[in-house]
Design a protein around this motif. Structure first.
Motif, PDB file in Angstrom:
ATOM      1  N   SER A 470       0.874  -1.173   0.000  1.00  0.00           N
ATOM      2  CA  SER A 470       0.000   0.000   0.000  1.00  0.00           C
ATOM      3  C   SER A 470       0.910   1.221   0.000  1.00  0.00           C
ATOM      4  CB  SER A 470      -0.921   0.006   1.221  1.00  0.00           C
ATOM      5  OG  SER A 470      -1.680   1.195   1.274  1.00  0.00           O
ATOM      6  N   SER A 473       0.235   4.170   2.398  1.00  0.00           N
ATOM      7  CA  SER A 473       0.481   3.908   3.818  1.00  0.00           C
ATOM      8  C   SER A 473       1.956   3.746   4.150  1.00  0.00           C
ATOM      9  CB  SER A 473      -0.283   2.647   4.255  1.00  0.00           C
ATOM     10  OG  SER A 473      -1.669   2.838   4.093  1.00  0.00           O
ATOM     11  N   ARG A 488      -4.149  11.337   5.665  1.00  0.00           N
ATOM     12  CA  ARG A 488      -5.106  10.233   5.658  1.00  0.00           C
ATOM     13  C   ARG A 488      -4.746   9.216   6.738  1.00  0.00           C
ATOM     14  NH1 ARG A 488      -7.245  13.422   2.994  1.00  0.00           N
ATOM     15  NH2 ARG A 488      -8.303  13.218   0.979  1.00  0.00           N
ATOM     16  N   ASN A 491      -5.522   3.022   5.516  1.00  0.00           N
ATOM     17  CA  ASN A 491      -6.710   2.544   4.796  1.00  0.00           C
ATOM     18  C   ASN A 491      -7.098   1.117   5.149  1.00  0.00           C
ATOM     19  OD1 ASN A 491      -4.697   1.108   3.501  1.00  0.00           O
ATOM     20  ND2 ASN A 491      -4.761   2.333   1.624  1.00  0.00           N
ATOM     21  N   GLN A 492      -6.197   0.338   5.741  1.00  0.00           N
ATOM     22  CA  GLN A 492      -6.547  -1.014   6.167  1.00  0.00           C
ATOM     23  C   GLN A 492      -7.375  -1.002   7.447  1.00  0.00           C
ATOM     24  OE1 GLN A 492      -6.283  -4.269   5.554  1.00  0.00           O
ATOM     25  NE2 GLN A 492      -5.107  -4.397   3.676  1.00  0.00           N
ATOM     26  N   LYS A 495     -12.248   2.854   7.268  1.00  0.00           N
ATOM     27  CA  LYS A 495     -12.960   2.844   5.988  1.00  0.00           C
ATOM     28  C   LYS A 495     -13.824   4.088   5.790  1.00  0.00           C
ATOM     29  CE  LYS A 495     -11.310  -1.239   5.169  1.00  0.00           C
ATOM     30  NZ  LYS A 495     -10.199  -1.394   4.210  1.00  0.00           N
ATOM     31  N   VAL A 498     -11.675   8.769   6.978  1.00  0.00           N
ATOM     32  CA  VAL A 498     -10.267   8.562   6.622  1.00  0.00           C
ATOM     33  C   VAL A 498      -9.456   9.855   6.638  1.00  0.00           C
ATOM     34  CG1 VAL A 498     -10.771   6.532   5.233  1.00  0.00           C
ATOM     35  CG2 VAL A 498     -10.778   8.788   4.160  1.00  0.00           C
TER      36      VAL A 498
END
Length: 515
Positions: A470, A473, A488, A491-492, A495, A498
């Motif tokens: 990712s 990230s 941000r 993202n894992q 959801k 963010v």
């Protein structure tokens, strides 16, 4: 995800008498006789009788758990004053007699027992079918102090204590939002240990919170004495040396992880708070990484990861090269190593194992001994044993240097439990290097990497965001990009909410430079 072991759901048998399931009797003597029978041979349970006019009452509490002065000023004294003028009722006791913020009532004797054991104080009055529960906790406890295992150059000096509500307050003081949810439960049939689950609603994924609560609900055990019990019972894989749940003594670390969508578990009686899910890279991040200049901490992160590789592989590579691949060593260095090993009676594998085991024994002794003595033993032991072993011809000087560098490298890992995992994995790699040379060391490293890629922590791949990749990230893995670039959340984990910061935040530096 590997299925969590199902525990048989059984009701707590801590209350050994069926009498506790009864309603509170209007006869005070009946209630007190039942409670005294339940607390038979419990010398720390105090039954304080009170007689005010025609009213008879008992205050029940655990000695050492409560602030006796607070009970006297806010409970007993006011009861004696009010009873002379008005008829006693549960409402009167709650509204006018007990002048504390946390007051409740119960009509069950088992509630009385459980609250007394939770360090609350219970007031029972003759003629009333309800008991008044109030919080007057006190006694001698360790105060908030600097964390012992996570010292930092810059940042908060506050660390968690052994008291559950003090710890939740330390987190609440940093996340002053009504979205911070704190769910409480008791685990342990005998210990009834208080557990608090913390998460930020709207940021933490609902399925993650449900999974955490589900695993906690399945625990059926006689007692929980430390957060390590919880960690081992709810982790995904028990057959690995790598920690899948992070523990910390720092409230700022917990707050930062909550803001990234993680869940924290605070256990009463220990200053170590659990943070989950955890990834491999999370254990190489220190709290002060985010408080200083990002350029400096980018360098320090690369340094940590490089030294982790050294701590894992250096002894194995040294044994492999000196045993099988001497042609890889420069001639002058090879002659120096050969000269130093001329009088050594052991093969290289045995020599390295002797020094490794001696170093681990010294480190363990330094931890177990009192702090002042332990430091002296560690330093003097390393110097004396190392020097004496070289002079006696048991080990060579290059081996002492290699083992010392390996030990120092392992100290650069910020998290102790991850450091121990790499220390233990060194020994299989040394064995593989002695058996198969560099081929064996490479196979061992590949096996470790494969194992890391297979692990998961509450559904999150352990090696994420490198595997699976990712790119967005990666801003907080090998690098620590500036705060204005970390706009941000991971993202894992998150959801929905963010966005960490608005676009205008990143423009502050531009406006400042233009003015």
């Amino acid at each position: 995800m590997k299925k969590f072991k199902k525990f048989k759901n059984v009701e707590s048998n801590a209350l050994t008498s069926d009498e506790t399931h009864k309603e509170i009797s209007p006869k005070l003597t009946d209630n007190i006789s039942i409670l005294k029978e339940l607390f038979k041979d419990c010398s720390d349970i105090v039954f304080r009788p009170i007689v005010a006019g025609k009213a008879h009452a008992f205050v029940v509490f655990v000695d050492g758990f409560i602030d006796s002065k607070s009970v006297e000023l806010n409970g007993i004294r006011q009861l004696l004053e009010e009873v002379e003028t008005e008829r006693i009722s549960a409402n009167l006791l709650m509204e006018r007699v007990i002048s504390l913020s946390s007051v409740s009532e119960t009509s069950k004797l088992d509630d009385v027992v459980s609250n007394v054991l939770k360090a609350n104080t219970v007031l029972l009055v003759d003629g009333l079918t309800k008991g008044i529960i109030f919080d007057a906790k006190g006694g001698d406890r360790r105060t908030v102090a600097e964390p012992q295992t996570e010292s930092s150059v810059r940042g908060s000096r506050e660390g968690f204590t052994e008291r559950l509500r003090v710890n939740t307050a330390l987190v609440r003081s940093r996340v002053r939002s009504n979205r911070l949810k704190i769910l409480s439960k008791d685990i342990g049939e005998e210990t009834m240990t208080g557990i608090a689950v913390l998460y930020i609603e709207g940021i933490a994924a609902p399925n993650l919170v449900e999974e955490v609560l589900s695993r906690l609900d399945k625990i059926s055990i006689d007692g929980i004495l430390e957060s390590g019990y919880i960690e081992e019972l709810i982790e995904d894989s028990a057959w690995t040396m790598f920690p899948q749940i992070q523990n910390t003594e720092r409230p700022d670390t917990v707050a930062a992880n909550l803001l990234e969508g993680r869940v924290a578990i605070i256990v009463d009686g220990t200053p170590f708070v659990l943070i989950l899910p955890a990834t491999f890279w999370q254990f190489f991040q220190a709290s002060e990484d985010y408080y200083g200049r990002f350029q400096i901490y980018i360098f320090l992160r690369f340094l940590r990861i490089a030294f982790v590789f050294i701590a894992l592989t250096l002894p194995g590579i040294y044994v492999a090269v000196t045993t099988f691949h001497q042609e890889m060593i420069p001639t002058s260095l090879m002659l120096s190593i050969a000269a130093s090993r001329e009088a050594i009676p052991f093969p290289m594998f045995v020599e390295v194992m002797i020094m490794e085991l001696s170093f681990e024994a010294l480190r363990e002794a330094g931890i177990r001994l009192p702090q002042v003595v332990g430091q002296a033993v560690g330093i003097l032991g390393a110097l004396v044993i190392g020097q004496a072993a070289v002079e006696a011809g048991i080990v060579s000087a290059p081996t002492v240097i290699i083992i010392s560098l390996t030990g120092i490298s392992s100290f650069t890992i910020p998290r102790y439990n991850m450091s121990v995992a790499f220390r233990m994995l060194r020994f299989p790699l040394i064995f593989l290097g002695a058996m198969f040379g560099l081929f064996g060391v490479v196979l061992g490293v590949l096996a470790v990497l494969t194992h890391l890629c297979k692990l998961r922590s509450f559904g999150i791949p352990y090696f994420w965001p490198l595997a699976p990749m990712s790119v967005k990230s990666l801003k907080d893995v090998f690098l620590r990009v500036p705060w204005w670039a970390m706009d941000r959340r991971p993202n894992q984990l998150v959801k929905d909410d963010v966005v960490r910061q608005t676009e205008n935040t990143g423009k502050i530096r531009e406006e400042g430079s233009s003015s």
